[in-house]
Design a protein around this motif. Structure first.
Motif, PDB file in Angstrom:
ATOM      1  N   MET A   1       0.819  -1.185   0.000  1.00  0.00           N
ATOM      2  CA  MET A   1       0.000   0.000   0.000  1.00  0.00           C
ATOM      3  C   MET A   1       0.867   1.255   0.000  1.00  0.00           C
ATOM      4  SD  MET A   1      -3.148   0.847   0.174  1.00  0.00           S
ATOM      5  CE  MET A   1      -4.186   2.169   0.598  1.00  0.00           C
ATOM      6  N   LEU A   2       1.964   1.216   0.747  1.00  0.00           N
ATOM      7  CA  LEU A   2       2.850   2.372   0.814  1.00  0.00           C
ATOM      8  C   LEU A   2       3.550   2.597  -0.521  1.00  0.00           C
ATOM      9  CD1 LEU A   2       4.196   4.558   2.565  1.00  0.00           C
ATOM     10  CD2 LEU A   2       5.957   2.883   3.105  1.00  0.00           C
ATOM     11  N   ALA A   3       3.958   1.513  -1.184  1.00  0.00           N
ATOM     12  CA  ALA A   3       4.646   1.644  -2.475  1.00  0.00           C
ATOM     13  C   ALA A   3       3.727   2.250  -3.520  1.00  0.00           C
ATOM     14  CB  ALA A   3       5.147   0.275  -2.932  1.00  0.00           C
ATOM     15  N   GLU A   4       2.445   1.857  -3.509  1.00  0.00           N
ATOM     16  CA  GLU A   4       1.496   2.426  -4.466  1.00  0.00           C
ATOM     17  C   GLU A   4       1.286   3.916  -4.223  1.00  0.00           C
ATOM     18  OE1 GLU A   4       0.909  -0.374  -2.745  1.00  0.00           O
ATOM     19  OE2 GLU A   4       0.560  -1.945  -4.206  1.00  0.00           O
ATOM     20  N   THR A   5       1.242   4.310  -2.970  1.00  0.00           N
ATOM     21  CA  THR A   5       1.058   5.722  -2.635  1.00  0.00           C
ATOM     22  C   THR A   5       2.261   6.545  -3.075  1.00  0.00           C
ATOM     23  OG1 THR A   5      -0.239   5.047  -0.705  1.00  0.00           O
ATOM     24  CG2 THR A   5       0.558   7.316  -0.739  1.00  0.00           C
ATOM     25  N   ILE A   6       3.454   6.009  -2.863  1.00  0.00           N
ATOM     26  CA  ILE A   6       4.674   6.724  -3.270  1.00  0.00           C
ATOM     27  C   ILE A   6       4.729   6.864  -4.787  1.00  0.00           C
ATOM     28  CG2 ILE A   6       7.189   6.560  -3.360  1.00  0.00           C
ATOM     29  CD1 ILE A   6       7.051   5.290  -0.562  1.00  0.00           C
ATOM     30  N   CYS A   7       4.393   5.813  -5.508  1.00  0.00           N
ATOM     31  CA  CYS A   7       4.408   5.881  -6.976  1.00  0.00           C
ATOM     32  C   CYS A   7       3.380   6.870  -7.496  1.00  0.00           C
ATOM     33  CB  CYS A   7       4.149   4.501  -7.574  1.00  0.00           C
ATOM     34  SG  CYS A   7       5.550   3.391  -7.411  1.00  0.00           S
ATOM     35  N   SER A   8       2.225   6.914  -6.868  1.00  0.00           N
ATOM     36  CA  SER A   8       1.202   7.868  -7.291  1.00  0.00           C
ATOM     37  C   SER A   8       1.644   9.294  -7.029  1.00  0.00           C
ATOM     38  CB  SER A   8      -0.114   7.589  -6.559  1.00  0.00           C
ATOM     39  OG  SER A   8      -0.563   6.292  -6.870  1.00  0.00           O
ATOM     40  N   ALA A   9       2.308   9.541  -5.894  1.00  0.00           N
ATOM     41  CA  ALA A   9       2.804  10.876  -5.568  1.00  0.00           C
ATOM     42  C   ALA A   9       3.903  11.298  -6.541  1.00  0.00           C
ATOM     43  CB  ALA A   9       3.318  10.911  -4.138  1.00  0.00           C
TER      44      ALA A   9
ATOM     45  N   ALA B   1       6.630  10.561 -16.026  1.00  0.00           N
ATOM     46  CA  ALA B   1       5.776  10.649 -14.846  1.00  0.00           C
ATOM     47  C   ALA B   1       4.648   9.628 -14.885  1.00  0.00           C
ATOM     48  CB  ALA B   1       5.199  12.057 -14.728  1.00  0.00           C
ATOM     49  N   LEU B   2       4.207   9.235 -16.051  1.00  0.00           N
ATOM     50  CA  LEU B   2       3.111   8.283 -16.155  1.00  0.00           C
ATOM     51  C   LEU B   2       3.551   6.830 -15.967  1.00  0.00           C
ATOM     52  CD1 LEU B   2       1.079   9.864 -19.075  1.00  0.00           C
ATOM     53  CD2 LEU B   2       0.479   9.808 -16.649  1.00  0.00           C
ATOM     54  N   VAL B   3       4.859   6.551 -16.048  1.00  0.00           N
ATOM     55  CA  VAL B   3       5.351   5.174 -15.890  1.00  0.00           C
ATOM     56  C   VAL B   3       5.038   4.620 -14.497  1.00  0.00           C
ATOM     57  CG1 VAL B   3       7.438   3.739 -15.829  1.00  0.00           C
ATOM     58  CG2 VAL B   3       7.076   5.336 -17.705  1.00  0.00           C
TER      59      VAL B   3
ATOM     60  N   VAL C   1       1.616   0.944 -11.054  1.00  0.00           N
ATOM     61  CA  VAL C   1       0.677   0.747  -9.954  1.00  0.00           C
ATOM     62  C   VAL C   1      -0.626   0.146 -10.470  1.00  0.00           C
ATOM     63  CG1 VAL C   1      -0.791   1.969  -8.285  1.00  0.00           C
ATOM     64  CG2 VAL C   1       1.625   2.501  -8.438  1.00  0.00           C
ATOM     65  N   LEU C   2      -1.124   0.679 -11.570  1.00  0.00           N
ATOM     66  CA  LEU C   2      -2.412   0.225 -12.089  1.00  0.00           C
ATOM     67  C   LEU C   2      -2.360  -1.206 -12.621  1.00  0.00           C
ATOM     68  CD1 LEU C   2      -3.621   3.484 -13.847  1.00  0.00           C
ATOM     69  CD2 LEU C   2      -4.441   2.513 -11.701  1.00  0.00           C
ATOM     70  N   THR C   3      -1.216  -1.657 -13.112  1.00  0.00           N
ATOM     71  CA  THR C   3      -1.105  -3.029 -13.612  1.00  0.00           C
ATOM     72  C   THR C   3      -0.819  -4.039 -12.515  1.00  0.00           C
ATOM     73  OG1 THR C   3       1.234  -2.688 -14.107  1.00  0.00           O
ATOM     74  CG2 THR C   3      -0.342  -2.340 -15.903  1.00  0.00           C
ATOM     75  N   GLY C   4      -0.445  -3.593 -11.332  1.00  0.00           N
ATOM     76  CA  GLY C   4      -0.180  -4.504 -10.222  1.00  0.00           C
ATOM     77  C   GLY C   4       1.272  -4.928 -10.117  1.00  0.00           C
ATOM     78  N   VAL C   5       2.147  -4.371 -10.938  1.00  0.00           N
ATOM     79  CA  VAL C   5       3.561  -4.749 -10.911  1.00  0.00           C
ATOM     80  C   VAL C   5       4.200  -4.317  -9.597  1.00  0.00           C
ATOM     81  CG1 VAL C   5       5.791  -4.356 -12.018  1.00  0.00           C
ATOM     82  CG2 VAL C   5       3.776  -4.724 -13.407  1.00  0.00           C
ATOM     83  N   VAL C   6       3.824  -3.161  -9.101  1.00  0.00           N
ATOM     84  CA  VAL C   6       4.425  -2.656  -7.857  1.00  0.00           C
ATOM     85  C   VAL C   6       4.057  -3.561  -6.692  1.00  0.00           C
ATOM     86  CG1 VAL C   6       4.434  -0.710  -6.249  1.00  0.00           C
ATOM     87  CG2 VAL C   6       4.490  -0.292  -8.693  1.00  0.00           C
ATOM     88  N   GLU C   7       2.804  -3.983  -6.626  1.00  0.00           N
ATOM     89  CA  GLU C   7       2.380  -4.867  -5.544  1.00  0.00           C
ATOM     90  C   GLU C   7       3.116  -6.203  -5.615  1.00  0.00           C
ATOM     91  OE1 GLU C   7      -1.683  -7.138  -4.079  1.00  0.00           O
ATOM     92  OE2 GLU C   7      -1.824  -5.430  -5.438  1.00  0.00           O
ATOM     93  N   TRP C   8       3.259  -6.745  -6.834  1.00  0.00           N
ATOM     94  CA  TRP C   8       3.960  -8.009  -7.006  1.00  0.00           C
ATOM     95  C   TRP C   8       5.434  -7.878  -6.613  1.00  0.00           C
ATOM     96  CZ3 TRP C   8       8.023  -8.909 -10.417  1.00  0.00           C
ATOM     97  CH2 TRP C   8       8.466 -10.228 -10.472  1.00  0.00           C
TER      98      TRP C   8
END
Length: 150
Positions: free
Chosen positions: A1-9, A37-39, A44-51
């Motif tokens: 969850m933290l990684a997704e937030t950082i990537c979005s920021a 910036a969109l990478v 995050v949207l594809t789920g790669v960061v969570e994996w």
């Protein structure tokens, strides 16, 4: 969850910088910054960061990496031992491989008395220049030296 937030920021900040660059009429730079910036947002949207976060912080994944490393090490060790055994077996059977070059073919050319030509002592000249050995022709070099007065 933290990684997704950082990537979005990071994506939001990058898009803000791209907007500032576009405001300054640097459209090519703005488009490039927006692409970078969109990478993270796409990851995050594809789920790669969570994996990736789940894999990096998972002890079970690191045990799997260790097992794969051990398997690779065993494989390479057995290959090395097999090559060494095949090499010793080939040398012990007949010592010669088909198509191999004879040992004397790689030896340097030998002069008089079986010594290399460079190691033979040269006779010293006493006041006069000795004649060149047969097979040596320095006539073109002598002509160049005479032309320059040497």
């Amino acid at each position: 969850m933290l990684a997704e937030t950082i990537c979005s920021a990071v994506s939001a900040a990058g898009l803000g910088i791209a907007a500032i660059a576009a405001y300054r009429k640097r459209f090519l730079t703005a488009a490039r910054i927006a692409a970078y910036a969109l990478v993270p947002l796409g990851l995050v949207l594809t789920g790669v960061v969570e994996w990736a976060a789940g894999t990096v912080f998972s002890p079970l994944a690191w045990v799997g990496v260790g097992v794969l490393g051990a398997a690779w090490g065993l494989f390479m060790t057995t290959r090395a031992v097999e090559r060494r055994r095949l090499g010793k077996a080939a040398a012990a059977t007949d010592g010669a491989r088909p198509g191999a070059v004879a040992p004397s073919a790689a030896a340097p050319a030998l002069g008089k008395a079986g010594r290399p030509a460079a190691a033979q002592p040269r006779p010293k000249a006493k006041g006069k220049q000795q004649a060149a050995e047969p097979g040596e022709d320095f006539s073109d070099i002598e002509a160049i030296l005479k032309k320059h007065g040497i």
